[in-house]
Structure formats: structure tokens, C-alpha cells
Scaffold this active site. Sequence first.
Site, PDB file in Angstrom:
ATOM      1  CD  GLU A 199     -47.951  14.356  37.445  1.00 45.33           C
ATOM      2  OE1 GLU A 199     -48.999  13.873  37.921  1.00 45.33           O
ATOM      3  OE2 GLU A 199     -47.573  15.517  37.682  1.00 45.33           O
ATOM      4  CG  ASP A 211     -54.923  12.659  38.901  1.00 45.85           C
ATOM      5  OD1 ASP A 211     -55.916  13.099  38.312  1.00 45.85           O
ATOM      6  OD2 ASP A 211     -54.155  13.376  39.575  1.00 45.85           O
TER       7      ASP A 211
END
EC number: 3.2.1.17
Length: 194
Positions: free
Chosen positions: A100, A117
Site C-alpha cells: 500500500e 488515501d
Amino acid sequence: IQDAHLSCQSPTKWSSVSSADSPEKSASGAGTRNLPFQFCLQQALRMKAAGILTLIGCLITGAESKIYTRCKLAKIFSRAGLDNYWGFSLGNWICMAYYESGYNTTAQRVLDDGSIDYGIFQINSFTWCRHGKLQENNHCHVACSALITDDLTDAIICARKIVKETQGMNYWQGWKKHCEGRDLSDWKKGCEVS
């Protein structure tokens, strides 16, 4: 004016300097013409937009980037009780964080829908955290800026909430693509965690 370049005559006055002969000669003989500060500032901003936007981003977040090592993160995650949280081994958490964010605490990614994000777990601003004064869902009851600090407490609490509320780790695309269903025991190998 040909080959014009911006130059600063004083903190409040910018001028355009021409390399070609100009009928507008100053007392010093240089070809200059005073331009309003606002115009010159706009030109400078246009020329350096990418650099300035990057600088503004750094100033707004005020956070220094910290990229953890795999083992340091394994120890933090282990102490936080992530090993076997909702049946997901420590390897799942370490693998997911790697894919991620690359273990980068200040990682940010703007998505097509305009949401962002944030942090080591890439937690989304629309659903899970509060970005500015926008009315997001903010299920984690945390400012997004708290997810991009070296202190991973808020990020871990929020990630646990995501796993609990979404019934697993499928929220994270990096985990689904690279970690799900694989032997992840090597992710904590050599890290002195149980």
C-alpha cells in the site's frame, strides 16, 4: 519585448528585463519596464507551478516522511496486537503495508473521485477520516493528517476498525493482489517477533 526575463528590483517591485534594445531605457541604461507585482507573481507561479505545489503540500502536512523497515514495523504491529487480529497474521499486515505505501508514513494518493488515501495503510478520506472541513463519513473519527505521522497509533486503530467493519482485509487492493492466500511467514522472518 523579446527574450523577456523576470527580475526583482525590490521586494515590492518586479521588472521585465529585455536582452534586445528597447526604447524604454532606465537611467542606468538597462532596458527595463516596471510591471505590477501581482502580474509578475502570477507569471512566476505559472513557471514554477509544480515546484510550488509540492512545497505547499509539504508545508500543509508539516510532516517529515518516515519510511519504516520491515522489522521495525513488525515490532510495532506486534505490540499493537495486530498479529492474528480478526484471524490475519502479522505477515498479512506487514505485506499489506508494504504494497500500500512502501512503509512510508506520509504516503498520499489522490484517487479519481477526488478522495485521498493517507499514510502507511492508505486509508481513504471519503469514508474513514476527516480531510479539512469536507463532510466525509469519517468512520474512524480522526483527522486524515493524523494518519500521516510517525506515530502510527491512529493509523493502527483505524486499520483495525476497517478490518472489523468490512469483515477482513479486502479493503486494501495491495493486499488482495499481493498477499491474500499466500504464505506470508517470510514477512516477519528475522525480526525477533513471535
